[in-house]
Design a protein around this motif. Structure first.
Motif, PDB file in Angstrom:
ATOM      1  N   ILE A 161      33.725  47.060  88.978  1.00 27.61           N
ATOM      2  CA  ILE A 161      34.191  45.817  89.594  1.00 27.61           C
ATOM      3  C   ILE A 161      35.594  46.043  90.161  1.00 27.61           C
ATOM      4  N   PRO A 162      35.724  46.197  91.479  1.00 30.11           N
ATOM      5  CA  PRO A 162      37.032  46.507  92.084  1.00 30.11           C
ATOM      6  C   PRO A 162      38.126  45.508  91.724  1.00 30.11           C
ATOM      7  N   HIS A 163      37.748  44.261  91.487  1.00 34.26           N
ATOM      8  CA  HIS A 163      38.737  43.231  91.152  1.00 34.26           C
ATOM      9  C   HIS A 163      39.536  43.610  89.905  1.00 34.26           C
ATOM     10  N   TYR A 164      38.904  44.370  89.006  1.00 37.69           N
ATOM     11  CA  TYR A 164      39.555  44.747  87.745  1.00 37.69           C
ATOM     12  C   TYR A 164      40.315  46.073  87.837  1.00 37.69           C
ATOM     13  N   THR A 165      40.164  46.795  88.945  1.00 39.85           N
ATOM     14  CA  THR A 165      40.769  48.135  89.026  1.00 39.85           C
ATOM     15  C   THR A 165      41.714  48.316  90.214  1.00 39.85           C
ATOM     16  N   THR A 166      41.570  47.500  91.237  1.00 41.84           N
ATOM     17  CA  THR A 166      42.370  47.686  92.450  1.00 41.84           C
ATOM     18  C   THR A 166      43.863  47.480  92.170  1.00 41.84           C
ATOM     19  N   ASN A 167      44.651  48.450  92.618  1.00 44.17           N
ATOM     20  CA  ASN A 167      46.119  48.414  92.469  1.00 44.17           C
ATOM     21  C   ASN A 167      46.557  48.319  91.004  1.00 44.17           C
ATOM     22  N   ARG A 168      45.748  48.856  90.121  1.00 47.93           N
ATOM     23  CA  ARG A 168      46.082  48.873  88.697  1.00 47.93           C
ATOM     24  C   ARG A 168      45.977  50.305  88.177  1.00 47.93           C
TER      25      ARG A 168
END
Length: 668
Positions: A161-168
């Motif tokens: 799920i990109p929402h949980y990994t993007t820019n993190r």
């Protein structure tokens, strides 16, 4: 070694782990940190959030780490911490024992998301009345406030799920490939593909009408024009999950709808792209089945694969009558990737989590020094009791295991905790060996069959056995040649097994997988024992390893002390016998006193100094030895046997009862 020295070693290693973690958060390339047990790699990830301006997502298979992380961040209020919610854990309706809960769980298993079940007219969700559902509340908070969440913890599957990994910063706690593999039978594939083709042809989409079911698709794909037309359709419509849900070709009431339904267009597409990687051959007296892969690396289908919206590293493997889909996460939008592993296989980490850049491997301790760390900082002693590899995944055990277990129990004078394969546990139970030699599970833990015993599949990152001071690891979890061949196929490699036993090999790449699934998992099982500080302070754990599947750098000598048939004494009995012997044989009373180092030296390595100290202190507490504190060399305590009155003669032996245990000694 001294307990102070062990503590200093652990402190030094944990500080080094923290430094490597902090450094890893500020470099361009993904970093794989190799860190031994008790080195603080998981808590180091929590601490990183206190010092880092970039938010962190921590992925693990261990649900118990969620509670551990919550406890840590409750003491650090400045950090905004959240757990990625699961309807099974946080939705009141899902947890119900009545028909409502049963239906929700059934529909979830059929492929509906938790959100769909709450907002589509599919099932009842009474949790939404009143203050609303906790699951939806948490989910909406993550959707709306993700940038404000400093530390987010979830399962490996949330990497999709990109929402949980993007820019993190994405921290992956231990390696997992199985979390990204789905398995289907040929009959499942046929049923799903058939229904999908019927749905597409009914919708008057420009799909080749000649392909009406799986059989006609397999026949017509040989015609380049028909195959290319079908592939162009998928390139135009895509095969992503979001695109598939738009088809909605199976309603929730359809009995054939399962969680796999969204894979139907993908499976249809893979049948068009499938090519042979390995023909079925006879090797070493066994049949290696044909392997087909979609797409093969550098094949003509790799471009259309990405054009259809698929991850270029996703693979579909057909082996015998099963189809396996390997779908690794795409973490390219993350700020940084940090892997944490006790015994990593760097090449596999690269292929699954960083196929483009690869990991920068940074060990806290070099692998060749791990044995020293286990003995010095963990006070752990390892002994080998088996002569073979013992691949026990199939349940075929050695008939000698019962005798080996008996010798361990006799020498150690106690029952042990056990790690082996699931099927081996069943065989040991049938033979009565669990009942005879393995500790009962009185802690309400995760032990199998009421004993302090578990299988290899449940030990990764587990702390269930951290307080066990005596353990046995029996056999290996070698899964079989077909699994090695399948894993290699996920990466577009063909392997061929040669040799037997300790000489078995699958070639350069295949051996990486073979040793990861066999030798490294044996090591991981060994490292489960004696991790708790209370065990380390009491002399450390002793682990007996019933397999040859250990690397040469691990100090695991043969348990020769169990082979001495003339003396079946336990460790405690050996210490007591030597102390009694010295008292009786030396006329000079001053020479009857022994320090821990001198007595350990006389026993020639059969027992550790920590264990000698433990037994001497028990004897002192029972009034069986006289102690002169600080009278020895460099202030060592001195001990002398004074317990003759407690010895009970019995033929050529004598008995001593101490702390509820009976010791049988050679008559002095």
């Amino acid at each position: 070694m001294s307990l102070d020295k062990a503590g200093r070693d652990l402190g030094r290693i944990r500080n080094k782990t923290r430094k490597i973690l902090r450094a890893a958060s500020n470099v361009d390339r993904p970093v794989l940190i190799e860190s031994p047990p008790n080195s603080g790699k998981t808590t180091g990830s929590y601490e990183l959030a206190l010092k880092c301006d970039v938010p962190i997502t921590h992925l693990t298979a261990r649900i118990d780490l969620y509670a551990q992380a919550r406890e840590f961040f409750q003491a650090n209020k400045d950090i905004n911490f959240e757990i990625i919610p699961s309807p099974h854990r946080t939705c009141e309706s899902f947890r119900r024992d009545d028909g409502i809960g049963t239906e929700l769980r059934r529909l979830y298993d059929m492929g509906f998301s938790g959100r769909e079940l709450h907002f589509r007219d599919i099932a009842k969700t009474p949790c939404q009345t009143g203050e609303g559902c906790e699951y939806i509340t948490k989910l909406e908070k993550l959707e709306n406030d993700i940038d404000d969440i400093d530390f987010l913890i979830g399962h490996y599957i949330h990497a999709h799920i990109p929402h949980y990994t993007t820019n993190r910063i994405v921290v992956i706690d231990e390696f997992s490939l199985s979390s990204y593999v789905e398995e289907y039978s040929d009959s499942q594939v046929t049923r799903l593909v058939d229904r999908f083709l019927v749905r597409i042809n009914d919708s008057k989409e420009p799909f080749p009408s000649e392909m009406t079911d799986t059989n006609t698709l397999l026949q017509k794909r040989r015609d380049p024009e028909t195959r290319d037309a079908a592939i162009e359709w998928f390139e135009a419509h895509k095969v992503t999950n979001d695109a598939v849900r738009e088809f909605d070709f199976l309603k929730h009431s359809d009995p054939y709808r399962t969680r796999t339904y969204i894979e139907a267009p993908f499976l249809t597409f893979t049948l068009l792209c499938m090519e042979t990687l390995q023909s079925g051959v006879e090797t070493e007296g066994r049949h290696s089945p044909e392997l087909k892969v979609a797409p093969l690396p550098d094949s003509k289908y790799t471009e259309v694969w990405t054009n259809a919206g698929l991850n270029p590293h996703t693979r579909c493997v057909q082996q015998e009558e099963r189809v396996y889909v390997f779908d690794p996460p795409d973490l390219s939008s993350s700020y940084q990737i940090i892997g944490l592993d006790g015994t990593p296989t760097t090449e596999l980490w690269d292929l699954v989590f960083a196929p483009d850049a690869g990991f920068d491997h940074r060990p806290v301790i070099k692998r060749k020094h791990l044995a020293d760390y286990l003995s010095s900082a963990m006070n752990m002693s390892l002994f080998q009791i088996g002569e073979g590899m013992y691949p026990y995944a199939g349940g075929r055990i050695s008939k000698k295991d019962g005798r080996r277990f008996e010798k361990v129990q006799s020498f150690e004078n106690q029952r042990f905790a056990l790690i082996t394969s699931k099927k081996a546990l069943k065989e040991y139970e049938k033979h009565g060996w669990l009942d005879s030699f393995v500790k009962p599970d009185q802690q309400g833990g995760s032990g199998d069959k009421g004993y302090r015993a578990t299988n290899f599949g449940r030990v990764l990152s587990s702390n269930d056995f951290e307080k066990e001071s005596l353990g046995v690891v029996s056999g290996t979890p070698f899964p079989g040649h077909d699994v090695i061949e399948r894993w290699a196929a996920f990466f577009g490699e063909s392997v061929e097994p040669v040799g037997r036993g300790t000489e078995k090999s699958f070639g350069e790449f295949g051996d990486l997988i073979y040793k990861h699934l066999t030798h490294d998992r044996v090591i991981q099982a060994i490292l489960r024992f004696g991790r708790h500080e209370s065990v380390i302070e009491e002399g450390g754990a002793v682990v007996y390893v019933n397999t040859q599947a250990v690397p040469g750098w691990l100090d695991c000598p043969p348990a020769t002390h169990l082979r001495d048939k003339s003396r079946r004494s336990s460790k405690a009995e050996i210490v007591i016998e030597e102390l009694v012997h010295l008292t009786r044989s030396d006329e000079h009373s001053a020479l009857q006193y022994q320090s821990v180092p001198s007595l350990t030296d006389r026993l020639k390595g059969e027992v550790t100094p920590e264990y000698v100290r433990k037994i001497l202190n028990e004897l002192a507490d029972g009034g069986l030895v006289e102690v002169r504190r600080n009278h020895g060399f460099r202030g060592a305590d001195l001990y002398r046997w004074v317990g003759d009155d407690d010895l009970v003669p019995d033929s050529e032996r004598c008995h001593l009862d101490l702390n509820g245990k009976r010791y049988t000694l050679k008559s002095p």
